[in-house]
Design an enzyme around this catalytic site. Structure first.
Site, PDB file in Angstrom:
ATOM      1  N   LYS A  28       3.789  56.038 -36.383  1.00  0.00           N
ATOM      2  CA  LYS A  28       3.803  55.886 -34.934  1.00  0.00           C
ATOM      3  C   LYS A  28       3.436  57.196 -34.238  1.00  0.00           C
ATOM      4  CE  LYS A  28       6.819  54.090 -31.244  1.00  0.00           C
ATOM      5  NZ  LYS A  28       8.184  53.548 -30.976  1.00  0.00           N
ATOM      6  N   CYS A  52       4.688  49.436 -31.101  1.00  0.00           N
ATOM      7  CA  CYS A  52       5.449  49.439 -29.852  1.00  0.00           C
ATOM      8  C   CYS A  52       4.786  50.233 -28.723  1.00  0.00           C
ATOM      9  CB  CYS A  52       6.861  49.957 -30.125  1.00  0.00           C
ATOM     10  SG  CYS A  52       8.062  49.535 -28.824  1.00  0.00           S
ATOM     11  N   GLU A 103       9.507  46.120 -35.407  1.00  0.00           N
ATOM     12  CA  GLU A 103       9.871  47.535 -35.556  1.00  0.00           C
ATOM     13  C   GLU A 103      11.390  47.671 -35.620  1.00  0.00           C
ATOM     14  OE1 GLU A 103       9.117  51.643 -32.954  1.00  0.00           O
ATOM     15  OE2 GLU A 103       9.314  49.706 -31.956  1.00  0.00           O
TER      16      GLU A 103
END
Length: 569
Positions: A185, A220, A95
């Protein structure tokens, strides 16, 4: 495995040679040379494994926005086009290691089947990566900052006042360079909330490969939430997960590889995790994991390091017959001084301060204790053997810890519901010294080693939960499942009796715990300003009139935009 040929001319050449060949041996010789000289291995759906790579990557930090993207792209392409990736089926980058807020790109809708290498309506770095994936005939997963022109859809979903949304997105390119999946995300980290948008409902992003594996992917901080991470596994039955991250490691429970391996183990899924590499800023730790079989390859670094990790990953349906690669484990030798990580910066988990804890004696050798936090209790059986005294060396102290409740957070970003039983290392006798390591300037000695360590607890059984082994040594790496520890679960109607048991003696433990996440559903505001709804003027008090005028303005804007585009084209 089979061999793949990319040029039609090769087949034409075979026919010509066949017509001219006087003997079968001559034709077979030509075929053999052709196969060996122009082939690469790709996995078949019938193969028990596939070849995967993840890259720990140092993103550029110096230069203008464009210069940093140019630098990142150059080094990313060098890895893709290297000999080390020749036989990979899939390659994953971390990322936030490609572009930035000044260099955002549009990303095509996967449903449109667009190959950016051929359709240059996107930023050049996306086109370049599409070409590189096609050239090397591999699946490529890259994270990038995406811009979306949202004004035409503002009446349907959230749209930034500028008319453009910004997303932190994964892009998946197939062997032809085609965009086949995109994920935006869902759970942002800290200041991302000020600059990045999220969809109202988390996406469940998946794609199916030509080697017979369906992947899910997220980014993440998403790993700590039920939607979409756990949802992909428990509701979509996805067995292989791709995970680009820029993780900020935290002691004693949430360092990068520690969290990755624990999550993969608890869900018994394959996990391909690629992390950015800036250890002095808490970022490092990548790996490839095969669920409860353990790690296939993993690494964490003290200095910024770009490194490709590769592994043959067992497909889920072949797990029962799969044999892990033979690894020669070193013979345990009690040592006063052992290597340890000191240059990597680490956050501290301030949740520790509200746990029920008990400080163990400095020279303890046997512990049989039960420790409870409210009605949640943990059982500990511990034995240590003495190595020796050394007045010139400091030694870690240890605390037992128990906790179950909702007063905790994940890294001061989101409210959490955690339960845990743990043995944690501390640099002193006070609770506030737990969750730290000794700095490099302090000489640290292992005056004792753990010969026995067993933790047990009854954890509530519920769908929205993750219960995992959570361990860490002084090199900021977890212990190996089935080698260093075993894990037992005994289910009853409402609980799971979990036992974590040390199999091999350990010198330099920092954490040994059973850690669980019960997935809160509380929405946090993240210090964002509230949206103020201003009362409309008296002439427009009717909600119908107000709605009509807003939609009319949107329609007029869209029509004018279409006209302008036609004029300039």
């Amino acid at each position: 495995m089979h061999y793949k040929f990319s040029l039609k001319d090769q087949m034409i050449l075979i026919v010509i040679m066949a017509l001219k060949a006087k003997e079968v041996k001559v034709l077979l010789g030509f075929l053999f040379i052709l196969c060996i000289g122009n082939s690469q291995e790709v996995s078949l759906p019938s193969d028990p494994t596939y070849n995967a790579g993840v890259v720990e990557f140092v993103p550029a930090k110096m230069g203008s926005s464009k210069e940093m993207v140019v630098d990142n792209l150059k080094r990313i392409k060098a890895i893709i086009e290297s000999e080390a990736t020749k036989d990979l089926d899939i390659l994953v980058f971390p990322e936030y290691v490609l572009n930035n807020m000044d260099m955002k790109t549009y990303i095509p809708d996967p449903n449109d089947g667009i190959i950016p290498c051929e359709v240059t309506n996107y930023d050049w770095f996306l086109s370049e990566l599409s070409c590189a994936a096609r050239s090397r005939q591999l699946y490529l997963v890259v994270n990038m900052l995406e811009k979306e022109f949202c004004l035409p859809y503002a009446h349907q979903r959230k749209c930034h006042p500028s008319g453009f949304n910004t997303f932190n997105s994964n892009v998946v390119l197939d062997r032809q360079g085609r965009v086949i999946s995109r994920y935006r995300k869902s759970h942002l980290f800290r200041y991302e909330w000020y600059s990045t948008d999220v969809l109202e409902k988390p996406q469940l992003a998946t794609f199916t490969t030509d080697f017979g594996v369906t992947f899910g992917h997220f980014i993440c901080f998403d790993m700590l939430y039920y939607e979409p991470a756990e949802q992909l596994v428990k509701e979509k039955n996805i067995t292989d997960i791709i995970y680009p991250t820029h993780w900020f490691s935290e002691l004693p429970f949430l360092t990068a590889v520690q969290n990755q391996e624990g999550w993969a183990f608890a869900n018994d899924v394959n996990l391909l995790a690629a992390d950015a590499s800036y250890p002095s800023q808490q970022n490092t730790g990548s790996g490839i994991y095969a669920g409860r079989l353990g790690r296939l390859s993993a690494a964490i670094f003290q200095e910024p390091t770009t490194k490709l990790l590769t592994a043959k990953v067992p497909k889920f349906e072949y797990r029962s017959s799969y044999q892990m690669p033979t690894a020669i484990e070193p013979i345990f030798m009690p040592q006063l001084v052992t290597p340890r990580f000191t240059k990597m910066d680490l956050q501290r988990d301030y949740n520790v301060d509200i746990f029920t804890t008990k400080l163990l004696e400095e020279n303890f050798t046997i512990v049989n204790e039960q420790l409870c936090h409210r009605s949640f209790c943990c059982d500990f059986q511990i034995e240590r053997q003495k190595i020796g005294d050394s007045p010139s060396h400091q030694a870690y102290r240890f605390r037992l810890a128990a906790y179950s409740g909702t007063e905790t957070t994940f890294q001061r970003v989101s409210t959490s519901n955690q339960s845990l039983c743990a043995v944690i290392a501390c640099t002193g006798s006070e609770l506030y010294t737990c969750g730290y390591i000794f700095p490099e300037s302090v000489a640290v000695g292992n005056k004792y080693y753990f010969s026995k360590l067993q933790i047990s607890g009854n954890f509530i059984k519920t769908k929205r939960s993750l219960i995992m082994p959570n361990t860490l040594n002084a090199n900021i790496m977890p212990l190996k499942p089935n080698v260093d520890f075993n894990w037992e679960e005994v289910e009853s109607s409402q609980t799971k009796r979990i036992t974590l048991n040390l199999l091999r003696s350990q010198i330099d433990l920092l954490t040994f715990s059973i850690w669980s996440n019960y997935y809160m559903t509380v929405d946090n505001t993240h210090n964002l300003d509230p949206i103020v709804h201003v009362k409309p003027p008296s002439a427009l008090t009717s909600s119908a009139v107000t709605c009509f005028n807003i939609k009319s303005l949107q329609a007029i804007f869209s029509i004018n935009l279409i006209i302008l585009l036609k004029i300039f084209n």
